[in-house]
Design an enzyme around this catalytic site. Sequence first.
Site, mmCIF file in Angstrom:
data_model
loop_
_atom_site.group_PDB
_atom_site.id
_atom_site.type_symbol
_atom_site.label_atom_id
_atom_site.label_comp_id
_atom_site.label_asym_id
_atom_site.label_seq_id
_atom_site.Cartn_x
_atom_site.Cartn_y
_atom_site.Cartn_z
ATOM 1 N N ASP A 95 -60.413 -11.260 -37.016
ATOM 2 C CA ASP A 95 -61.577 -11.356 -37.891
ATOM 3 C C ASP A 95 -62.832 -10.854 -37.189
ATOM 4 O O ASP A 95 -63.749 -10.352 -37.840
ATOM 5 C CB ASP A 95 -61.758 -12.801 -38.347
ATOM 6 C CG ASP A 95 -60.552 -13.294 -39.122
ATOM 7 O OD1 ASP A 95 -60.253 -12.711 -40.187
ATOM 8 O OD2 ASP A 95 -59.888 -14.237 -38.659
ATOM 9 N N GLY A 107 -58.735 -16.418 -40.110
ATOM 10 C CA GLY A 107 -59.233 -16.304 -41.474
ATOM 11 C C GLY A 107 -58.132 -16.459 -42.512
ATOM 12 O O GLY A 107 -58.357 -16.956 -43.614
ATOM 13 N N GLU A 114 -50.024 -17.695 -34.654
ATOM 14 C CA GLU A 114 -50.451 -16.447 -34.033
ATOM 15 C C GLU A 114 -50.671 -16.631 -32.537
ATOM 16 O O GLU A 114 -50.278 -15.786 -31.728
ATOM 17 C CB GLU A 114 -51.741 -15.954 -34.706
ATOM 18 C CG GLU A 114 -51.519 -15.436 -36.117
ATOM 19 C CD GLU A 114 -52.803 -15.146 -36.860
ATOM 20 O OE1 GLU A 114 -52.729 -14.486 -37.912
ATOM 21 O OE2 GLU A 114 -53.866 -15.593 -36.399
#
Length: 228
Positions: A95, A107, A114
């Site tokens: 982001d 986001g 992740e």
Amino acid sequence: MTDTTAAGSKDTEAHLKKRRCAEAAVRYVEPGSVLGVGTGSTVGYFIEALAARPGLIRAAVSSSEASSRLLSAAGIQILDLNEVAGLHLYIDGADEATRARHLIKGGGGALTREKIVASAAQRFVCIIDDSKLVETLGAFPLPVEVIPMARSLVSRAIEARGGQPVWRRGTVTDNGNHILDVHGLSITDPRALERELGEITGVVTVGLFAARPADLLLVGTATGTETI
């Protein structure tokens, strides 16, 4: 040019930039490897590029259910991270990013998975368009994943540190947790803030990727792709 036409032109240009960096990332993929794959619109273009090269990778470890669906639709096998000893490469977006390769992510709500997949990879290549490249992180609200029962507790702790947390209502992560989006931060020391917020009881993950930054940024621009 009308406002509508101008907006459409800018939107098309943004998509072209995302597609450029996504396609540039394919050259870093080792044929026959198990690849870590992130989440988001730019990653969607990367998955399209993989789909156009059947058999390039053996399988993928995905950071979200949304990416898993795209990968499966492209005929790519999905493996659990526990099934592999490690990953040569992880491809994901951001982001916000700085030239020091520090990132804000989350986001799309997949920050915990992740960060896990990025930590398992020898190399992390981040793909962004140039609108995401900033001097200092923090204009984009910092996502923090929290245990639901601790949401108010964590909010008060963040407020005491000068942040303005806003509960992302209606969002439940793939891990069953809530997200606070923290406004009002100018993040001059991303590593220190990542560590500090991560130590608050009830925090699962902070959407700062500074302790483990990207190894490479591929930035889609109007004329091509910049490598950082």
